[in-house]
Motif scaffolding. Structure first.
Motif: not given
Length: 218
Positions: A48, A50, A52-54, A56, A58, A107, A109, A213
Motif C-alpha cells: 500500500t 503509506g 494514504k494509509s492513516s 497504521c 508501516l 501496512s 491498521p 487486515d
C-alpha cells in the motif's frame, strides 16, 4: 511490480497470470468466447501507499536498501502514519517525519474507523510521543538490537493502549500476531509474481484466497 496478477478458474484449476491467455494452459481449450467458471479477478497487492494509509504501522525497505526489496534478507524499516499520511520513523538521527518515501510498503491498521475519539487525538499522541527524550539522540543513542525503529513503533502503540486503559503488547505478540502474517503474504505474492514472470502461468487446484487486515485495536 508494475503489473497486476490475475486469477481465473478453468477445468477445476486456479490459474494465475498477468493477462488471460487465448487457450487454457492446463487443458488447452480455447478461452476466447468460452464461459469461465468465474470471472477473472485481479489479486489485491500486499503493498500500500503509506502516505494514504492513516493511523497504521508501516513496514518498508530500509533507506539503505538500494533495490527497495522485501526479500528475506533485505533490511526493513518501520514507522507510524498520522491522520494526514505523514510517517513518523525513528533513525540514528532521531525521529523523521516523512511526507514521501513510503509509497510501497506493508501496512498494519492500528485504529478501527469507528474509534472517533482515538482518531481525533492520534496526531497529538504521536507528536507528543516522538518529542520525548527517549528518541532524542542527545539522550539515547539508536541501537540496532534494542532501541531501534521497531522499538519506537511498539512503544508508541503501547502508550496509546495505556491511554485507552488497555493491556500492552509484547514484542513477540505484536510481531507474531500482526507483522509476520502480512510479511508471509508478501513473500507468497513475491514468489508468485516471480514465477509468473519466468513461466507465464502458475496453476493450482481451486482454493480460497484469504486476506486479513484486522486493526490492532480490535
Amino acid at each position: 511490480m508494475d503489473r497486476s496478477v490475475i486469477r481465473f478458474s478453468h477445468c477445476q484449476k486456479e490459474i494465475f497470470c498477468f493477462s488471460v491467455p487465448e487457450e487454457c494452459p492446463s487443458c488447452g481449450e480455447e478461452l476466447r468466447g468460452s464461459r469461465l467458471q468465474e470471472a477473472p479477478i485481479s489479486l489485491p497487492s500486499p503493498f500500500t501507499n503509506g502516505h494514504k494509509s492513516s493511523c497504521c504501522l508501516l513496514v518498508a525497505p530500509a533507506h539503505d536498501n538500494i533495490n527497495r526489496e522485501f526479500g528475506g534478507t533485505s533490511e526493513l524499516h518501520t514507522g507510524i502514519s498520522n491522520t494526514t499520511g505523514v510517517v513518523y520513523n525513528y533513525t540514528q538521527g532521531g525521529v523523521r517525519k516523512d511526507q514521501s518515501g513510503w509509497e510501497r510498503c506493508v501496512s498494519v491498521p492500528l485504529v478501527r474507523p469507528d474509534m472517533f475519539h482515538l482518531l481525533a487525538q492520534w496526531d497529538q499522541y504521536l507528536d507528543r510521543f516522538s518529542d520525548g527524550p527517549m528518541w532524542d539522540p542527545a539522550w539515547h543513542r539508536f541501537h540496532e538490537e534494542d532501541h531501534n525503529c521497531f522499538s519506537f513503533c511498539l512503544q508508541f502503540v503501547n502508550s496509546v493502549l495505556a491511554a485507552e486503559e488497555r493491556s500492552s503488547l509484547t514484542r513477540e505478540t505484536f510481531t507474531h500476531s500482526f507483522i509476520l502474517p502480512r510479511m508471509k503474504r508478501v513473500s507468497k505474492y513475491n514468489t508468485l509474481y516471480d514465477h509468473i514472470q519466468r513461466h507465464r502461468y502458475y496453476m493450482i487446484d481451486r482454493q480460497e484466497d484469504r486476506q486479513d487486515d484486522t486493526p490492532v485495536s480490535s
